[in-house]
Design a protein around this motif. Structure first.
Motif, PDB file in Angstrom:
ATOM      1  N   ILE A  53       0.834  -1.198   0.000  1.00  0.00           N
ATOM      2  CA  ILE A  53       0.000   0.000   0.000  1.00  0.00           C
ATOM      3  C   ILE A  53       0.872   1.253   0.000  1.00  0.00           C
ATOM      4  O   ILE A  53       0.633   2.211  -0.745  1.00  0.00           O
ATOM      5  CB  ILE A  53      -0.942   0.004   1.215  1.00  0.00           C
ATOM      6  N   ASP A  54       1.896   1.251   0.847  1.00  0.00           N
ATOM      7  CA  ASP A  54       2.803   2.395   0.950  1.00  0.00           C
ATOM      8  C   ASP A  54       3.438   2.697  -0.411  1.00  0.00           C
ATOM      9  O   ASP A  54       3.499   3.855  -0.840  1.00  0.00           O
ATOM     10  CB  ASP A  54       3.874   2.090   1.998  1.00  0.00           C
ATOM     11  N   THR A  55       3.900   1.664  -1.083  1.00  0.00           N
ATOM     12  CA  THR A  55       4.534   1.835  -2.392  1.00  0.00           C
ATOM     13  C   THR A  55       3.547   2.388  -3.410  1.00  0.00           C
ATOM     14  O   THR A  55       3.870   3.304  -4.190  1.00  0.00           O
ATOM     15  CB  THR A  55       5.102   0.492  -2.884  1.00  0.00           C
ATOM     16  N   GLN A  56       2.331   1.850  -3.417  1.00  0.00           N
ATOM     17  CA  GLN A  56       1.328   2.295  -4.392  1.00  0.00           C
ATOM     18  C   GLN A  56       0.937   3.754  -4.177  1.00  0.00           C
ATOM     19  O   GLN A  56       0.741   4.499  -5.144  1.00  0.00           O
ATOM     20  CB  GLN A  56       0.089   1.394  -4.301  1.00  0.00           C
ATOM     21  N   ILE A  57       0.827   4.167  -2.912  1.00  0.00           N
ATOM     22  CA  ILE A  57       0.483   5.560  -2.639  1.00  0.00           C
ATOM     23  C   ILE A  57       1.607   6.478  -3.112  1.00  0.00           C
ATOM     24  O   ILE A  57       1.369   7.509  -3.753  1.00  0.00           O
ATOM     25  CB  ILE A  57       0.201   5.770  -1.140  1.00  0.00           C
ATOM     26  N   LYS A  58       2.834   6.096  -2.819  1.00  0.00           N
ATOM     27  CA  LYS A  58       3.974   6.931  -3.199  1.00  0.00           C
ATOM     28  C   LYS A  58       4.141   7.001  -4.713  1.00  0.00           C
ATOM     29  O   LYS A  58       4.567   8.028  -5.256  1.00  0.00           O
ATOM     30  CB  LYS A  58       5.254   6.391  -2.551  1.00  0.00           C
ATOM     31  N   GLU A  59       3.790   5.919  -5.409  1.00  0.00           N
ATOM     32  CA  GLU A  59       3.880   5.907  -6.871  1.00  0.00           C
ATOM     33  C   GLU A  59       2.699   6.587  -7.539  1.00  0.00           C
ATOM     34  O   GLU A  59       2.730   6.863  -8.747  1.00  0.00           O
ATOM     35  CB  GLU A  59       3.973   4.461  -7.364  1.00  0.00           C
ATOM     36  N   GLY A  60       1.635   6.822  -6.761  1.00  0.00           N
ATOM     37  CA  GLY A  60       0.442   7.446  -7.322  1.00  0.00           C
ATOM     38  C   GLY A  60      -0.483   6.474  -8.018  1.00  0.00           C
ATOM     39  O   GLY A  60      -1.418   6.894  -8.713  1.00  0.00           O
ATOM     40  N   SER A  61      -0.260   5.167  -7.831  1.00  0.00           N
ATOM     41  CA  SER A  61      -1.097   4.166  -8.496  1.00  0.00           C
ATOM     42  C   SER A  61      -2.301   3.753  -7.655  1.00  0.00           C
ATOM     43  O   SER A  61      -3.128   2.966  -8.096  1.00  0.00           O
ATOM     44  CB  SER A  61      -0.258   2.919  -8.823  1.00  0.00           C
ATOM     45  N   LEU A  62      -2.409   4.289  -6.420  1.00  0.00           N
ATOM     46  CA  LEU A  62      -3.548   3.973  -5.555  1.00  0.00           C
ATOM     47  C   LEU A  62      -4.151   5.264  -5.041  1.00  0.00           C
ATOM     48  O   LEU A  62      -3.457   6.117  -4.478  1.00  0.00           O
ATOM     49  CB  LEU A  62      -3.101   3.106  -4.371  1.00  0.00           C
ATOM     50  N   GLU A  63      -5.445   5.421  -5.269  1.00  0.00           N
ATOM     51  CA  GLU A  63      -6.148   6.594  -4.753  1.00  0.00           C
ATOM     52  C   GLU A  63      -6.595   6.281  -3.330  1.00  0.00           C
ATOM     53  O   GLU A  63      -7.572   5.564  -3.114  1.00  0.00           O
ATOM     54  CB  GLU A  63      -7.351   6.930  -5.639  1.00  0.00           C
ATOM     55  N   ALA A  64      -5.864   6.794  -2.351  1.00  0.00           N
ATOM     56  CA  ALA A  64      -6.099   6.454  -0.948  1.00  0.00           C
ATOM     57  C   ALA A  64      -6.836   7.579  -0.234  1.00  0.00           C
ATOM     58  O   ALA A  64      -6.762   8.751  -0.626  1.00  0.00           O
ATOM     59  CB  ALA A  64      -4.771   6.172  -0.253  1.00  0.00           C
ATOM     60  N   LYS A  65      -7.529   7.197   0.842  1.00  0.00           N
ATOM     61  CA  LYS A  65      -8.256   8.172   1.651  1.00  0.00           C
ATOM     62  C   LYS A  65      -7.277   8.941   2.529  1.00  0.00           C
ATOM     63  O   LYS A  65      -6.567   8.363   3.334  1.00  0.00           O
ATOM     64  CB  LYS A  65      -9.288   7.474   2.529  1.00  0.00           C
ATOM     65  N   GLU A  66      -7.262  10.252   2.338  1.00  0.00           N
ATOM     66  CA  GLU A  66      -6.406  11.095   3.173  1.00  0.00           C
ATOM     67  C   GLU A  66      -7.227  11.660   4.327  1.00  0.00           C
ATOM     68  O   GLU A  66      -8.304  12.210   4.128  1.00  0.00           O
ATOM     69  CB  GLU A  66      -5.820  12.241   2.348  1.00  0.00           C
ATOM     70  N   GLU A  67      -6.723  11.496   5.551  1.00  0.00           N
ATOM     71  CA  GLU A  67      -7.425  12.020   6.718  1.00  0.00           C
ATOM     72  C   GLU A  67      -7.187  13.527   6.828  1.00  0.00           C
ATOM     73  O   GLU A  67      -6.080  14.022   6.599  1.00  0.00           O
ATOM     74  CB  GLU A  67      -6.936  11.326   7.997  1.00  0.00           C
ATOM     75  N   ILE A  68      -8.238  14.257   7.202  1.00  0.00           N
ATOM     76  CA  ILE A  68      -8.159  15.712   7.310  1.00  0.00           C
ATOM     77  C   ILE A  68      -8.226  16.159   8.770  1.00  0.00           C
ATOM     78  O   ILE A  68      -7.397  16.941   9.232  1.00  0.00           O
ATOM     79  CB  ILE A  68      -9.271  16.396   6.501  1.00  0.00           C
ATOM     80  N   PHE A  69      -9.213  15.657   9.502  1.00  0.00           N
ATOM     81  CA  PHE A  69      -9.415  16.063  10.896  1.00  0.00           C
ATOM     82  C   PHE A  69      -9.082  14.884  11.801  1.00  0.00           C
ATOM     83  O   PHE A  69      -9.780  13.872  11.797  1.00  0.00           O
ATOM     84  CB  PHE A  69     -10.862  16.522  11.109  1.00  0.00           C
ATOM     85  N   TYR A  70      -8.005  15.033  12.570  1.00  0.00           N
ATOM     86  CA  TYR A  70      -7.574  13.911  13.394  1.00  0.00           C
ATOM     87  C   TYR A  70      -6.725  14.417  14.558  1.00  0.00           C
ATOM     88  O   TYR A  70      -6.248  15.558  14.576  1.00  0.00           O
ATOM     89  CB  TYR A  70      -6.751  12.919  12.567  1.00  0.00           C
ATOM     90  N   GLU A  71      -6.545  13.546  15.531  1.00  0.00           N
ATOM     91  CA  GLU A  71      -5.655  13.791  16.668  1.00  0.00           C
ATOM     92  C   GLU A  71      -4.596  12.697  16.677  1.00  0.00           C
ATOM     93  O   GLU A  71      -4.920  11.512  16.714  1.00  0.00           O
ATOM     94  CB  GLU A  71      -6.438  13.764  17.983  1.00  0.00           C
ATOM     95  N   ILE A  72      -3.336  13.093  16.607  1.00  0.00           N
ATOM     96  CA  ILE A  72      -2.231  12.130  16.623  1.00  0.00           C
ATOM     97  C   ILE A  72      -2.097  11.519  18.026  1.00  0.00           C
ATOM     98  O   ILE A  72      -2.127  12.233  19.028  1.00  0.00           O
ATOM     99  CB  ILE A  72      -0.909  12.804  16.222  1.00  0.00           C
ATOM    100  N   LEU A  73      -1.927  10.199  18.081  1.00  0.00           N
ATOM    101  CA  LEU A  73      -1.734   9.483  19.341  1.00  0.00           C
ATOM    102  C   LEU A  73      -0.330   8.885  19.364  1.00  0.00           C
ATOM    103  O   LEU A  73       0.436   9.016  18.412  1.00  0.00           O
ATOM    104  CB  LEU A  73      -2.779   8.374  19.479  1.00  0.00           C
ATOM    105  N   ALA A  74       0.009   8.218  20.453  1.00  0.00           N
ATOM    106  CA  ALA A  74       1.227   7.417  20.464  1.00  0.00           C
ATOM    107  C   ALA A  74       1.100   6.370  19.364  1.00  0.00           C
ATOM    108  O   ALA A  74       0.014   5.807  19.155  1.00  0.00           O
ATOM    109  CB  ALA A  74       1.403   6.741  21.822  1.00  0.00           C
TER     110      ALA A  74
END
Length: 331
Positions: A53-74
């Motif tokens: 998945i990581d490779t496909q997102i970086k290559e632009g071959s996968l249209e992934a859901k980008e989170e907009i509103f979130y709180e980072i946790l550990a």
């Protein structure tokens, strides 16, 4: 890869951090769990699916859901356990010298660790402290690993294979509580159990492969040339390097796993890098100059820890609205 745990509408999710954006893993592949603990339980099989998945997102071959509103946790919000090591000789030697003690020879014979409170793990954000914590409140600049597969009686030569990833770690310390209880040859307990901070994300070993260096003479396992810094209110107070670890994580894991299981999700800290806390810095300063003004963390302070390749971990110190003190309960 960089894995991140985050929260939206009180639900905890697992995502990939790529170029400043977070992508939900489960939305990309329904066979991938939506939380870190279940993901780590899946071991190398799920890690390989995530890598795809990581490779496909970086290559632009996968249209992934980008989170907009979130709180980072550990990155690992609920680790199965949390151990902290004692890997940097410089820190140990300086701390002992400042107490007018010789370097303890056992340090060079075997690595040690203690268990801290795995239910007090935090990520970036506010750290709420009680009044007694502010009696010499301290940071500790460390790095940490997360175990990625179950093992027992692991030899150091194979131990790096059990590491799922690396993180920045701040082992918060209330020094008055710590020193008080350790007079009884137990602890650290209350001096340490209120907050251990990890983050901002979990970085897989391949991401820092370029920084690999040889372990110190007489030691085995992976070592990395990673600059470590800590800033308080924007002022650098500490700097070191992960390459200065005398005991490697491989050697620490070997000891941790002797006669017991280490489990996916276990967190293991390195211990404090040399100059990596106010206790050491204050001691050295006072040793060299009796007029040196000691510094401790105060409410409102912003602590920023950064390690090459692992990101920056930022926390703001706050004070609980209470006057409850266990130091005042002493007989």
């Amino acid at each position: 890869m960089k894995f991140v745990s985050y929260k939206t509408e009180e639900i905890v999710h697992l995502g990939l951090f790529i170029d400043g954006h977070i992508y939900n893993l489960n939305s990309c592949d329904k066979l991938l769990p939506d939380n870190m603990n279940e993901f780590l339980q899946g071991g190398e099989v799920l890690m390989e699916r995530a890598k795809k998945i990581d490779t496909q997102i970086k290559e632009g071959s996968l249209e992934a859901k980008e989170e907009i509103f979130y709180e980072i946790l550990a990155p690992v919000p609920n680790p199965t356990s949390c151990r902290d090591g004692y890997a940097f000789r410089q820190h140990v030697a300086s701390a002992r010298r400042n107490r007018k003690l010789d370097m303890i020879p056992q340090f060079d014979e075997y690595p040690i660790f203690y268990f801290t409170n795995h239910n007090a793990i935090q990520g970036t954000g506010e750290i709420e402290c009680m009044p007694d914590h502010f009696e010499k409140l301290d940071f500790e600049l460390e790095l940490a690993v997360v175990i990625g597969k179950k093992g027992r009686n692991i030899k150091a030569a194979e131990a790096d294979e059990y590491i799922a990833g690396y993180m920045v770690m701040n082992d918060m310390s209330a020094r008055t509580l710590q020193m008080e209880e350790m007079l009884l040859n137990l602890g650290p307990a209350k001096g340490k159990d209120f907050s251990t901070v990890i983050g901002p994300w979990l970085v897989t070993p391949d991401e820092i492969e370029q920084y690999k260096v040889a372990a110190k003479d007489g030691h085995m396992g992976n070592a990395y040339n990673l600059k470590m810094t800590c800033r308080v209110n924007g002022i650098e107070v500490s700097k070191g390097n992960a390459a200065d670890m005398d005991w490697t994580f491989a050697e620490i894991i070997e000891r941790c796993a002797y006669g017991v299981d280490v489990l996916p999700g276990d967190v293991i800290g390195s211990g404090t890098v040399g100059t990596g806390c106010f206790l050491e810095l204050n001691g050295t300063g006072l040793l060299n100059d009796p007029a040196y003004k000691a510094q401790w963390l105060q409410p409102g302070d912003v602590v920023e820890m950064e390690i090459t390749g692992l990101g920056a971990l930022t926390n703001t110190i706050t004070k609980a609205e209470t006057d409850f003190s266990i130091l005042a309960l002493k007989k």
